[in-house]
Write a protein that holds these residues in place. Structure first.
Motif, mmCIF file in Angstrom:
data_model
loop_
_atom_site.group_PDB
_atom_site.id
_atom_site.type_symbol
_atom_site.label_atom_id
_atom_site.label_comp_id
_atom_site.label_asym_id
_atom_site.label_seq_id
_atom_site.Cartn_x
_atom_site.Cartn_y
_atom_site.Cartn_z
ATOM 1 N N LYS A 4 0.835 -1.212 0.000
ATOM 2 C CA LYS A 4 0.000 0.000 0.000
ATOM 3 C C LYS A 4 0.870 1.264 0.000
ATOM 4 N N TYR B 147 -10.417 -3.850 -1.257
ATOM 5 C CA TYR B 147 -9.483 -4.982 -1.287
ATOM 6 C C TYR B 147 -8.815 -5.152 0.077
ATOM 7 N N GLU B 148 -8.404 -4.032 0.671
ATOM 8 C CA GLU B 148 -7.707 -4.096 1.969
ATOM 9 C C GLU B 148 -8.589 -4.747 3.028
ATOM 10 N N LEU C 60 -1.920 -4.087 -8.147
ATOM 11 C CA LEU C 60 -2.863 -4.818 -7.282
ATOM 12 C C LEU C 60 -3.136 -6.212 -7.855
ATOM 13 N N LEU D 273 -9.128 -0.105 -3.744
ATOM 14 C CA LEU D 273 -8.048 -0.531 -2.854
ATOM 15 C C LEU D 273 -8.558 -0.674 -1.413
ATOM 16 N N GLU E 117 -8.970 4.251 -5.555
ATOM 17 C CA GLU E 117 -8.883 4.387 -4.088
ATOM 18 C C GLU E 117 -9.973 3.589 -3.387
#
Ligand code: SF4
Length: 315
Positions: A169, A219-220, A178, A216, A213
């Motif tokens: 990240k 995904y996190e 990613l 992500l 953004e």
């Protein structure tokens, strides 16, 4: 990698009786790969040595009480716990290791008592509860549970995956990065949680063209949740069979027989996971299967930790 750890586990003579609870796995094994951020809210509040304390539940509220004179020490311990939380929050943590059973540090293992003196049950200690609220996705364990080889292996795998994600990240990644990151974690995620593994694949595919953004962040959440799940022999066996499928056109009849017997012996708890994994790595190198060689599942943490070398590391 930075890990916050109860000071007494690092060998500091900081417990109520002036002793410590040095944990050699933490200092001697994990210590080779991690920097520790120590904390001790009780020492900060009451010094060392000090009278022991306990958690008291009265009228549905939790109090901290001195075992010596029953004084109410709640506010003081809350205050120093907040101070310690603020100290560790300044660090880019990848995990926390708590001392079990402590009224401050116990993670679901601190005993609570009733006004009549009976033990009511177990819950988080004062400081551990604050950490859980502040860091819902951070790897956390107690040294007591880490004596179990299966929990230990799962926790260490989670720590290293968490650290890898944080580094990823911080590298200002693109969607292509990613995709690459997800690709290397595919089989590890599958061994943890098949449903989340598929959901993460859908996120990475980005069929709805979401802003990166947002993508992500989604995904996190999914990734950190998936790595917090425990693997099992059944889930791991499925992944091993899947990996074996990559060589179906290359392996000789004899080689296939050896690989499948290693996988079944692992599932029957006759041999540890490292055996079928080594066989798969060997074939992946022999047949230059680069896709498999790049899989984190084969090497999720430094091999010298040797956590997959025990039969008891699988459940
Ligand atoms: S408060 Fe936590 S770190 Fe301090 S002695 Fe007790 S268990 Fe160890």
């Amino acid at each position: 990698m930075k890990i916050a750890v109860s000071s007494c586990l690092l060998g500091e003579k900081i417990r109520f009786d002036g002793g410590h609870k040095h944990d050699h796995f933490v200092t001697d094994e994990l210590g080779r790969f991690a920097e520790f951020i120590p904390f001790c809210p009780e020492h900060l509040a009451f010094g060392t040595p000090r009278p022991s304390i306990r958690l008291l539940r009265s009228e549905n509220q939790l109090f901290v009480q001195s075992n010596k004179d029953q004084a109410d020490l709640t506010e003081r311990l809350l205050e120093t716990s907040r101070d310690e939380l603020s100290k560790i929050s300044n660090e880019p943590l990848c995990g926390i290791i708590f001392k079990s059973k402590s009224p401050s540090c116990g993670l679901s293992s601190a005993k609570t008592y009733l006004d009549n003196g009976f033990c009511e049950g177990k819950e988080d200690g004062i400081f551990a509860a604050m950490c859980r609220e502040r860091y819902p996705l951070l790897p956390m364990e107690e040294e007591g549970r880490l004596q179990d080889p299966w929990l230990r292996e799962n926790f260490v795998m989670q720590l290293f995956a968490y650290d890898a994600y944080e580094q990823f990240k911080a590298s200002d990644p693109t969607l292509n990065d990613l995709v690459r990151f997800h690709t290397t974690y595919k089989f590890m995620l599958q061994a943890k949680d098949e449903k989340l593994y598929r959901e993460l694949g859908n996120i990475v595919a980005n069929r709805n063209n979401l802003n990166f953004e947002i993508l992500l962040a989604m995904y996190e959440l999914g990734f950190k949740t998936a790595i917090s799940r425990k693997s099992s022999i059944k889930k791991t066996r499925n992944v091993l069979e899947h990996l074996a499928g990559f060589f179906k056109n290359e392996l000789t009849k004899e080689e296939k027989k050896i690989l499948h017997s290693h996988i079944s012996d692992f599932a029957d708890k006759i041999i540890p996971l490292i055996v079928p994994l080594s066989t798969i790595s060997l074939y992946a190198q022999k047949y230059n299967t680069t896709y498999l060689l790049g899989q984190t599942f084969l090497n999720p943490y430094p091999k010298t930790l040797a956590l997959r070398s025990h039969i008891t590391a699988g459940k």
